[in-house]
Design a protein around this motif. Structure first.
Motif, short mmCIF file in Angstrom:
data_model
loop_
_atom_site.label_atom_id
_atom_site.label_comp_id
_atom_site.label_asym_id
_atom_site.label_seq_id
_atom_site.Cartn_x
_atom_site.Cartn_y
_atom_site.Cartn_z
N GLY A 1 0.83 -1.19 0.00
CA GLY A 1 0.00 0.00 0.00
C GLY A 1 0.87 1.24 0.00
N PRO A 2 0.52 2.24 0.82
CA PRO A 2 1.36 3.45 0.87
C PRO A 2 2.57 3.29 1.77
N GLY A 3 2.65 2.17 2.49
CA GLY A 3 3.75 1.96 3.43
C GLY A 3 4.62 0.79 3.05
N PHE A 4 5.32 0.23 4.05
CA PHE A 4 6.30 -0.82 3.79
C PHE A 4 6.30 -1.84 4.92
N VAL A 5 6.69 -3.07 4.58
CA VAL A 5 6.94 -4.11 5.56
C VAL A 5 8.45 -4.36 5.58
N LEU A 6 9.02 -4.46 6.78
CA LEU A 6 10.45 -4.65 6.96
C LEU A 6 10.70 -6.02 7.60
N PHE A 7 11.60 -6.79 7.02
CA PHE A 7 11.99 -8.08 7.57
C PHE A 7 13.43 -8.00 8.07
N THR A 8 13.65 -8.52 9.27
CA THR A 8 15.00 -8.53 9.83
C THR A 8 15.52 -9.96 9.91
N GLY A 9 16.84 -10.11 9.87
CA GLY A 9 17.50 -11.40 10.03
C GLY A 9 18.40 -11.37 11.24
N GLY A 10 19.16 -12.47 11.43
CA GLY A 10 20.07 -12.52 12.56
C GLY A 10 19.43 -13.08 13.81
N GLY A 11 18.70 -14.16 13.70
CA GLY A 11 18.02 -14.77 14.84
C GLY A 11 16.74 -15.43 14.38
N GLU A 12 16.82 -16.14 13.25
CA GLU A 12 15.64 -16.72 12.64
C GLU A 12 15.00 -17.75 13.55
N ARG A 13 13.66 -17.77 13.52
CA ARG A 13 12.92 -18.75 14.28
C ARG A 13 12.68 -19.99 13.44
N GLN B 1 10.79 -20.42 9.73
CA GLN B 1 10.68 -19.21 8.95
C GLN B 1 12.07 -18.67 8.65
N TRP B 2 12.17 -17.85 7.62
CA TRP B 2 13.46 -17.42 7.11
C TRP B 2 13.95 -16.13 7.76
N TYR B 3 13.11 -15.42 8.49
CA TYR B 3 13.48 -14.12 9.04
C TYR B 3 13.36 -14.15 10.57
N ALA B 4 13.86 -13.10 11.22
CA ALA B 4 13.75 -13.01 12.67
C ALA B 4 12.43 -12.36 13.07
N ASP B 5 12.17 -11.17 12.53
CA ASP B 5 10.94 -10.43 12.84
C ASP B 5 10.49 -9.66 11.62
N ALA B 6 9.19 -9.36 11.56
CA ALA B 6 8.62 -8.56 10.48
C ALA B 6 7.86 -7.39 11.10
N TYR B 7 8.11 -6.19 10.57
CA TYR B 7 7.48 -4.99 11.08
C TYR B 7 6.82 -4.23 9.93
N GLN B 8 5.84 -3.43 10.27
CA GLN B 8 5.13 -2.66 9.25
C GLN B 8 5.19 -1.18 9.61
N LEU B 9 5.43 -0.35 8.60
CA LEU B 9 5.41 1.10 8.76
C LEU B 9 4.42 1.62 7.73
N THR B 10 3.21 1.91 8.18
CA THR B 10 2.14 2.29 7.26
C THR B 10 2.20 3.74 6.85
N ASP B 11 2.86 4.56 7.66
CA ASP B 11 2.89 6.00 7.40
C ASP B 11 4.15 6.58 8.05
N PRO B 12 4.77 7.58 7.43
CA PRO B 12 6.00 8.14 8.02
C PRO B 12 5.79 8.74 9.41
N ALA C 1 13.82 3.02 0.45
CA ALA C 1 12.43 3.09 0.02
C ALA C 1 11.95 4.53 0.15
N ARG C 2 10.87 4.84 -0.58
CA ARG C 2 10.36 6.21 -0.57
C ARG C 2 8.84 6.21 -0.44
N PHE C 3 8.34 7.03 0.48
CA PHE C 3 6.91 7.17 0.70
C PHE C 3 6.33 8.20 -0.29
N PRO C 4 5.02 8.16 -0.49
CA PRO C 4 4.40 9.14 -1.41
C PRO C 4 4.62 10.58 -1.01
#
Length: 503
Positions: free
Chosen positions: A159-171, A174-185, A463-466
């Motif tokens: 959408g207008p935001g982004f999902v961020l995946f981190t590594g360095g401690g995978e569970r 799954q392939w990543y450690a944690d997933a975060y969402q930033l919907t708006d700056p 990445a760049r927001f609108p």
């Protein structure tokens, strides 16, 4: 992981206490090799244990034994720790001897590069893209640097935001450690979630359409962002990922690829039963692989090849879908031929909206390189001319290049992170951010770099927001959000992961 351990064996005991059980299990089983941890856990060790400064007790321990480079120090720790948890002899004297011999080999290789430099420069001259550099004064800011023990692996538009995946401690599973969402700056990072998707395992936006890879119990499904009706995936796998090729999504696990075939999925087995496996070369060292590169950014297809970014943002693996498939290091094949045998790190790999792939790189000397690959395997290396100081190029590892002053370095094309939104190409690097529109490149903001040799400061995601806000992923630090201040500049703040404090 502070303060620094006193000795190598002390370091192993500290890791025993600090690492997650799942990480130790992955190291013990061989799913996580020392080279896989070079920029995840290794980056954290180099920063928090004072290996870059050279003033810590552990750094002094290594220097007494004639190991001088921080990356060699962390490499010894990781190799010794893998042997430790696997119950193998540490053989520390032999390990240190091998590292010292490797340093001497690099010195000899560098001498060869001096002789090859002019011929390589002549070849690269033919790859000019003809960008014109339009310099002007822009804001200079110091990025906030909040040390973290996890690596930002992937930023995906949703959408207008982004999902961020981190590594360095995978569970497990799954392939990543944690997933975060930033919907708006204006908001903060929160755990990524999607209605009707019990467990988020991946997300990819292709041609404006976002697809979530979900798991419920032992069942896999794909969920489009436009509706809540999921499509079941009849694949039995402990973990799955999404990739893109020829305008379509594909799936892959650690051993096989799955391409759409009507209403089902056609498997291509690369490892495991029915597959002979492949060999790869990374930084000159051949090793037999037992699984596909699984923990990096989204793999991208170009022609008959798939490009898998490394989890450590140190290289890209190229899978040639021949029979049998062949897996190679991007650096050690195309990159080494074009740029020479200096260590050339692949930081970012992004689809070019106009076709092909952008590959952003740098080498040991902080020279940043940008390549656009086309199909078939041709390329352009953007080289621009400055309207102010005469020739100004996107450096291409020419070891005969003269030493650059700090003011000259600040005017180089930033090229370790790429974001192509179709209207413009946004580039981030050690010294700032620039934008390319219609073949004209201009600076957007410049960064104050406390120590340009500290690799953890390198931007490797962008990445760049609108609204014009820019999200910058740094290798060893929390991501930074640059928001327009209404006066032609930006304000900068570091984004906290979960309960991580920025104080």
């Amino acid at each position: 992981m502070r303060p620094s351990p006193l000795t190598l064996r002390h370091a192993l005991r500290v890791l025993d206490r600090k690492l997650e059980p799942a990480t130790i299990t992955a190291i013990r089983s061989g799913d996580l090799e020392p080279t896989d941890m070079h920029f995840g856990l290794g980056s954290a060790l180099r920063g928090t244990w004072g290996l870059w400064s050279g003033k810590s007790a552990l750094a002094r321990w290594f220097r007494v034994r004639k190991i001088y480079h921080p990356e060699d120090m962390s490499g010894v720790v990781l190799e010794a720790y893998a042997r430790h948890v696997r119950g193998e002899p540490l053989a520390v004297p032999a390990l240190l001897k091998r590292v010292r011999e490797g340093e001497r080999e690099q010195e000899a290789l560098y001498a060869t590069e001096l002789a090859e430099g002019p011929r390589r420069a002549a070849r690269l001259e033919k790859l000019r893209a003809g960008w014109v550099y339009e310099d002007h004064e822009v804001q200079t800011i110091a990025l906030p640097r909040h040390q973290v023990d996890t690596l930002l692996v992937k930023i995906e538009r949703v959408g207008p935001g982004f999902v961020l995946f981190t590594g360095g401690g995978e569970r497990e599973g799954q392939w990543y450690a944690d997933a975060y969402q930033l919907t708006d700056p204006a908001t903060s990072l929160r755990p990524a979630a999607r209605a009707s998707c019990p467990q988020v395992h991946d997300v990819v936006t292709l041609a404006g359409r976002t697809t979530w890879l979900c798991r419920s119990a032992d069942a896999w499904s794909l969920l489009a962002d436009s509706d809540d009706s999921s499509k079941s995936i009849p694949i039995d796998a402990d973990a799955l990922r999404l990739g893109t090729s020829a305008g379509e999504l594909f799936l892959f696990d650690r051993h096989s690829l799955y391409f759409r075939a009507g209403d089902g999925w056609r498997p291509v087995h690369v490892f495991g039963p029915g597959a002979a496996g492949v060999r790869t070369t990374t930084f000159g060292h051949e090793k037999a692989l037992t699984a596909l590169p699984f923990g990096g950014d989204t793999p991208r297809g170009l022609g008959s090849r798939l490009y898998f970014p490394s989890v450590a943002a140190s290289d890209a693996h190229v899978l040639d879908l021949s029979d049998p498939p062949e897996l190679h290091s991007f650096y050690w094949t195309w990159g080494r031929e074009q740029f020479g045998s200096q260590a050339l790190y692949v930081h970012d790999l992004a689809p070019a909206v106009a076709g092909g792939l952008w590959i952003a790189m740098s080498d040991y000397e902080d020279l940043e390189n940008l390549v656009r690959l086309h199909e078939p395997a041709t390329a352009q290396v953007p080289i621009v001319k400055s309207s102010v100081d005469g020739p100004l190029v996107a450096d291409h590892g020419n070891v005969n290049a003269p030493e650059r002053s700090e003011s000259t370095r600040a005017r180089l094309i930033p090229a370790t992170a790429v974001f192509d939104d179709g209207e413009a190409l946004w580039l981030a690097g050690m010294h700032g951010i620039a934008v390319v529109r219609q073949g004209r490149l201009a600076p957007v903001v410049r960064f104050v770099v406390p120590d340009p040799r500290v690799y953890e400061s390198v931007p490797h995601r962008l990445a760049r927001f609108p609204d014009g806000s820019l999200l910058v992923g740094l290798r060893g630090y929390a991501p930074v959000l640059l928001r327009p201040d209404g006066d032609g500049g930006f304000t900068a703040r570091a984004l906290a992961y979960g309960d991580d404090s920025l104080q």
